[in-house]
Design an enzyme around this catalytic site. Structure first.
Site, PDB file in Angstrom:
ATOM      1  N   ASN A   1      -3.247  20.420 -18.832  1.00  0.00           N
ATOM      2  CA  ASN A   1      -3.710  19.429 -20.032  1.00  0.00           C
ATOM      3  C   ASN A   1      -3.717  20.410 -21.385  1.00  0.00           C
ATOM      4  OD1 ASN A   1      -4.421  17.042 -20.770  1.00  0.00           O
ATOM      5  ND2 ASN A   1      -6.722  17.597 -20.775  1.00  0.00           N
TER       6      ASN A   1
ATOM      7  N   LYS B   1       4.666  23.356 -12.442  1.00  0.00           N
ATOM      8  CA  LYS B   1       4.099  22.034 -12.225  1.00  0.00           C
ATOM      9  C   LYS B   1       3.966  21.926 -10.663  1.00  0.00           C
ATOM     10  CE  LYS B   1       3.036  17.550 -13.139  1.00  0.00           C
ATOM     11  NZ  LYS B   1       3.146  16.290 -13.972  1.00  0.00           N
TER      12      LYS B   1
ATOM     13  N   ARG C   1       0.869  -1.171   0.129  1.00  0.00           N
ATOM     14  CA  ARG C   1       0.024   0.099  -0.192  1.00  0.00           C
ATOM     15  C   ARG C   1       0.675   1.197  -0.080  1.00  0.00           C
ATOM     16  NH1 ARG C   1      -2.398  -3.064   3.593  1.00  0.00           N
ATOM     17  NH2 ARG C   1      -4.323  -4.320   2.863  1.00  0.00           N
TER      18      ARG C   1
ATOM     19  N   GLU D   1      -7.249  16.111  -9.492  1.00  0.00           N
ATOM     20  CA  GLU D   1      -8.019  16.822 -10.191  1.00  0.00           C
ATOM     21  C   GLU D   1      -9.238  17.060  -9.822  1.00  0.00           C
ATOM     22  OE1 GLU D   1      -7.420  15.597 -14.572  1.00  0.00           O
ATOM     23  OE2 GLU D   1      -5.834  14.497 -13.464  1.00  0.00           O
TER      24      GLU D   1
ATOM     25  N   ARG E   1      -5.112  21.580 -11.817  1.00  0.00           N
ATOM     26  CA  ARG E   1      -4.176  20.811 -12.367  1.00  0.00           C
ATOM     27  C   ARG E   1      -4.706  20.893 -13.888  1.00  0.00           C
ATOM     28  NH1 ARG E   1      -1.100  16.038  -9.594  1.00  0.00           N
ATOM     29  NH2 ARG E   1      -0.134  15.211 -11.268  1.00  0.00           N
TER      30      ARG E   1
ATOM     31  N   LYS F   1       1.426  11.529  -9.996  1.00  0.00           N
ATOM     32  CA  LYS F   1       0.523  10.550 -10.657  1.00  0.00           C
ATOM     33  C   LYS F   1       1.229   9.451 -11.448  1.00  0.00           C
ATOM     34  CE  LYS F   1      -2.773  13.360 -13.697  1.00  0.00           C
ATOM     35  NZ  LYS F   1      -3.439  13.561 -14.748  1.00  0.00           N
TER      36      LYS F   1
ATOM     37  N   GLU G   1       6.411  20.629 -23.431  1.00  0.00           N
ATOM     38  CA  GLU G   1       5.684  20.713 -22.164  1.00  0.00           C
ATOM     39  C   GLU G   1       6.269  21.999 -21.428  1.00  0.00           C
ATOM     40  OE1 GLU G   1       3.304  18.837 -21.446  1.00  0.00           O
ATOM     41  OE2 GLU G   1       3.507  16.893 -22.510  1.00  0.00           O
TER      42      GLU G   1
ATOM     43  N   HIS H   1       4.970  12.356 -28.407  1.00  0.00           N
ATOM     44  CA  HIS H   1       3.872  13.263 -27.633  1.00  0.00           C
ATOM     45  C   HIS H   1       3.990  14.621 -27.742  1.00  0.00           C
ATOM     46  CE1 HIS H   1       1.355  13.842 -24.278  1.00  0.00           C
ATOM     47  NE2 HIS H   1       2.058  14.638 -23.624  1.00  0.00           N
TER      48      HIS H   1
ATOM     49  N   HIS I   1      -3.545  19.332 -24.877  1.00  0.00           N
ATOM     50  CA  HIS I   1      -3.632  17.599 -24.964  1.00  0.00           C
ATOM     51  C   HIS I   1      -4.863  17.163 -25.567  1.00  0.00           C
ATOM     52  CE1 HIS I   1      -0.011  18.410 -22.609  1.00  0.00           C
ATOM     53  NE2 HIS I   1       0.082  17.016 -22.423  1.00  0.00           N
TER      54      HIS I   1
ATOM     55  N   HIS J   1      -3.814  14.531 -27.826  1.00  0.00           N
ATOM     56  CA  HIS J   1      -4.086  13.051 -27.563  1.00  0.00           C
ATOM     57  C   HIS J   1      -4.758  12.479 -28.784  1.00  0.00           C
ATOM     58  CE1 HIS J   1      -3.912  13.443 -22.903  1.00  0.00           C
ATOM     59  NE2 HIS J   1      -2.590  13.055 -23.259  1.00  0.00           N
TER      60      HIS J   1
HETATM   61  N1  LIG Z   1       2.849  10.599 -14.717  1.00  0.00           N
HETATM   62  C1  LIG Z   1       2.733  11.582 -15.492  1.00  0.00           C
HETATM   63  O1  LIG Z   1       2.116  12.811 -14.886  1.00  0.00           O
HETATM   64  C2  LIG Z   1       3.001  11.848 -16.941  1.00  0.00           C
HETATM   65  C3  LIG Z   1       3.032  12.977 -17.337  1.00  0.00           C
HETATM   66  C4  LIG Z   1       3.704  13.007 -18.538  1.00  0.00           C
HETATM   67  C5  LIG Z   1       4.072  11.961 -19.436  1.00  0.00           C
HETATM   68  N2  LIG Z   1       4.155  10.653 -18.864  1.00  0.00           N
HETATM   69  C6  LIG Z   1       4.352   9.550 -19.122  1.00  0.00           C
HETATM   70  O2  LIG Z   1       5.725   9.426 -19.557  1.00  0.00           O
HETATM   71  C7  LIG Z   1       5.922   8.550 -20.936  1.00  0.00           C
HETATM   72  C8  LIG Z   1       6.821   9.079 -21.859  1.00  0.00           C
HETATM   73  O3  LIG Z   1       8.074   9.543 -21.237  1.00  0.00           O
HETATM   74  P1  LIG Z   1       9.218   9.526 -22.140  1.00  0.00           P
HETATM   75  O4  LIG Z   1       9.087  10.645 -23.108  1.00  0.00           O
HETATM   76  O5  LIG Z   1      10.638  10.052 -21.083  1.00  0.00           O
HETATM   77  O6  LIG Z   1       9.420   8.326 -22.797  1.00  0.00           O
HETATM   78  P2  LIG Z   1      10.325   7.006 -22.311  1.00  0.00           P
HETATM   79  O7  LIG Z   1      10.365   6.715 -20.974  1.00  0.00           O
HETATM   80  O8  LIG Z   1       9.469   5.870 -23.098  1.00  0.00           O
HETATM   81  O9  LIG Z   1      11.525   6.887 -22.943  1.00  0.00           O
HETATM   82  C9  LIG Z   1      11.858   7.091 -24.478  1.00  0.00           C
HETATM   83  C10 LIG Z   1      13.098   6.580 -24.818  1.00  0.00           C
HETATM   84  O10 LIG Z   1      14.107   7.293 -24.379  1.00  0.00           O
HETATM   85  C11 LIG Z   1      15.065   6.367 -23.784  1.00  0.00           C
HETATM   86  N3  LIG Z   1      16.007   7.299 -22.964  1.00  0.00           N
HETATM   87  C12 LIG Z   1      15.845   7.765 -21.599  1.00  0.00           C
HETATM   88  N4  LIG Z   1      16.594   8.543 -21.350  1.00  0.00           N
HETATM   89  C13 LIG Z   1      17.688   8.604 -22.128  1.00  0.00           C
HETATM   90  C14 LIG Z   1      18.933   9.354 -22.073  1.00  0.00           C
HETATM   91  N5  LIG Z   1      19.209  10.156 -21.278  1.00  0.00           N
HETATM   92  N6  LIG Z   1      19.626   9.075 -23.424  1.00  0.00           N
HETATM   93  C15 LIG Z   1      19.033   8.380 -24.225  1.00  0.00           C
HETATM   94  N7  LIG Z   1      17.990   7.944 -24.461  1.00  0.00           N
HETATM   95  C16 LIG Z   1      17.118   7.656 -23.147  1.00  0.00           C
HETATM   96  C17 LIG Z   1      14.220   5.454 -23.106  1.00  0.00           C
HETATM   97  O11 LIG Z   1      15.496   4.241 -22.969  1.00  0.00           O
HETATM   98  C18 LIG Z   1      13.508   5.033 -24.292  1.00  0.00           C
HETATM   99  O12 LIG Z   1      13.769   4.180 -25.383  1.00  0.00           O
HETATM  100  C19 LIG Z   1       4.239   8.109 -21.200  1.00  0.00           C
HETATM  101  O13 LIG Z   1       4.181   6.952 -20.857  1.00  0.00           O
HETATM  102  C20 LIG Z   1       3.667   9.074 -20.491  1.00  0.00           C
HETATM  103  O14 LIG Z   1       2.316   8.504 -20.191  1.00  0.00           O
HETATM  104  C21 LIG Z   1       3.554  10.544 -17.372  1.00  0.00           C
HETATM  105 ZN   LIG Z   2       2.175  15.850 -21.931  1.00  0.00          ZN
END
Ligand SMILES: NC(=O)c1ccc[n+]([C@@H]2O[C@H](COP(=O)([O-])OP(=O)(O)OC[C@H]3O[C@@H](n4cnc5c(N)ncnc54)[C@H](O)[C@@H]3O)[C@@H](O)[C@H]2O)c1
Ligand SMILES: [Zn+2]
Length: 366
Positions: free
Chosen positions: A251, A227, A121, A237, A247, A143, A185, A270, A254, A258
């Protein structure tokens, strides 16, 4: 705010710091804290070197460190991978006082946050984001989420990290297109809440996408601050109240963004989709009589200057409109857009006029 190491306090229910700097992996141990004995370092194969460096530092401080390798990227965000992580923590006899550390992009921090938020938990999690998107967005705010066959981020929980370490050194290996995508972003944070971000990008568009620049460091600090302020005021939210829109402002861009990702089968970056979505929201706000044309033009100029797209192919409106209908942020059948009344003035446009939705698309169609 930019020289050396910066700490940004996130004043949520369980407050924490986001530490930003260069070569600052030593900060991780302090955030893991004195109560933990065991620490699982969750990472994908591609972040093995960074995760190894984090693990070494933790071992040197006496922690019992276990590397927990998960699949790279979005495929890690599954119930099966989460279950494998729970299994591993259980086998290693992790207790309520132990901790996990995520090293990687937003996919790794989302999965790890979810595992940490649900195992026993809720156990302590420290994020070490390695992409720009994860630094300014995914790792901050509490999140978490995994995907199901029915859609992205359908299962998750709110679980605040104990701290976040943004070591900007990681950005030097990030492919330029991913850095630029993350910058969408950052610009979003500027548009909804901090004009200085927009001024920095306007004045230094090249440095804004240079991994080692002081400009990018200040942009990360400012975006994280935006943020942090927003999530502190509104952790959940659903509790939006008071003068702002809480919050939901995050968006911005987005709703169409999306829809573009969905229509493109998630092959579109994205940030690129959000960039187009922000121009769309600006055009829509202008048609609705809420936003002046100079601010619409500012959207295009800023986003273009860092290499982000601002238009989308003509002839795809029917698909995009349908994709927006099924967005999980839609309430019932009503579309809700975050729009601006000006820089730093986010508001909600509820149930926009159908003809204006189509007209705004015409304004961004190429
Ligand atoms: N929780 C939240 O509030 C929130 C907000 C925005 C996005 N997200 C989530 O984040 C995810 C996207 O994140 P992302 O864009 O970081 O993608 P990702 O985590 O999929 O990483 C993309 C690629 O970059 C590579 N990578 C990471 N760091 C690197 C570095 N320093 N050098 C070279 N390669 C590197 C990774 O190995 C991967 O292949 C999505 O799943 C999205 O839903 C969550
Ligand atoms: Zn986003």
């Amino acid at each position: 705010m930019t020289a050396g190491t910066t700490r940004i306090h996130v004043a949520t229910r369980s407050p924490y710091d986001v530490v930003i700097g260069t070569g600052i992996l030593d900060e991780v141990a302090a955030l893991v804290g004195p109560d933990a004995q065991r620490v699982a370092v969750v990472h994908s194969e591609r972040q093995r070197p960074e995760a190894g460096a984090v693990g070494d530092r933790l071992r040197a401080r006496g922690y019992d460190v276990h590397a927990l390798e998960v699949p790279d990227g979005e495929v890690a965000k599954s119930a099966a991978v989460a279950a494998a992580c729970w299994g591993e923590l259980g086998r290693r006899a992790f207790t309520r006082s132990d901790a996990v550390v995520a090293v990687g992009g937003g996919a790794t921090t989302d999965l790890t946050g979810f595992v940490a938020g649900t195992f026993l938990r809720g156990i302590r999690v420290v994020h070490v984001p390695t992409t720009l998107l994860a630094m300014v967005d995914a790792a901050v705010g509490g999140k978490t989420g995994i995907n199901t066959a029915a859609g992205k981020n359908l299962v998750g929980c709110f679980h605040e990290p104990a701290g976040v370490v943004c070591d900007l050194t990681a950005l030097t290996t990030l492919p330029p297109a991913d850095l630029v995508s993350g910058l969408a972003e950052v610009v979003k944070c500027g548009l909804i809440a901090d004009r200085s971000i927009l001024d920095l990008v306007t004045t230094h568009p090249r440095d804004a996408v240079a991994p080692a620049s002081s400009v990018l460091k200040e942009l990360v600090e400012r975006a994280v601050s935006v943020k942090a302020r927003i999530v502190a005021a509104d952790l959940r939210e659903s509790l939006v109240s008071g003068p702002g829109i809480g919050r939901e402002a995050l968006n911005y861009g987005h709703t169409l963004g999306h829809a573009i990702e969905r229509v493109e089968g998630y092959t579109f970056r994205h940030g690129a989709a959000v960039s187009i979505g922000m121009v769309y929201a600006a055009e829509l706000a202008s048609l609705a009589g809420r936003l002046d044309s100079d601010t619409v033009a500012l959207h295009r100029d800023l986003l273009r200057s860092v290499g982000l797209p601002t238009s989308y192919p003509a002839g795809r409106w029917a698909d995009l409109r349908e994709a927006m209908r099924v967005d999980k942020k839609t309430r019932g059948d009503r579309l809700r857009f975050v729009v601006l009344g000006g820089v730093g003035q986010p508001a909600i446009l509820d149930s926009p006029v159908e003809t204006q939705l189509a007209q705004a698309y015409a304004a961004i169609a190429s």
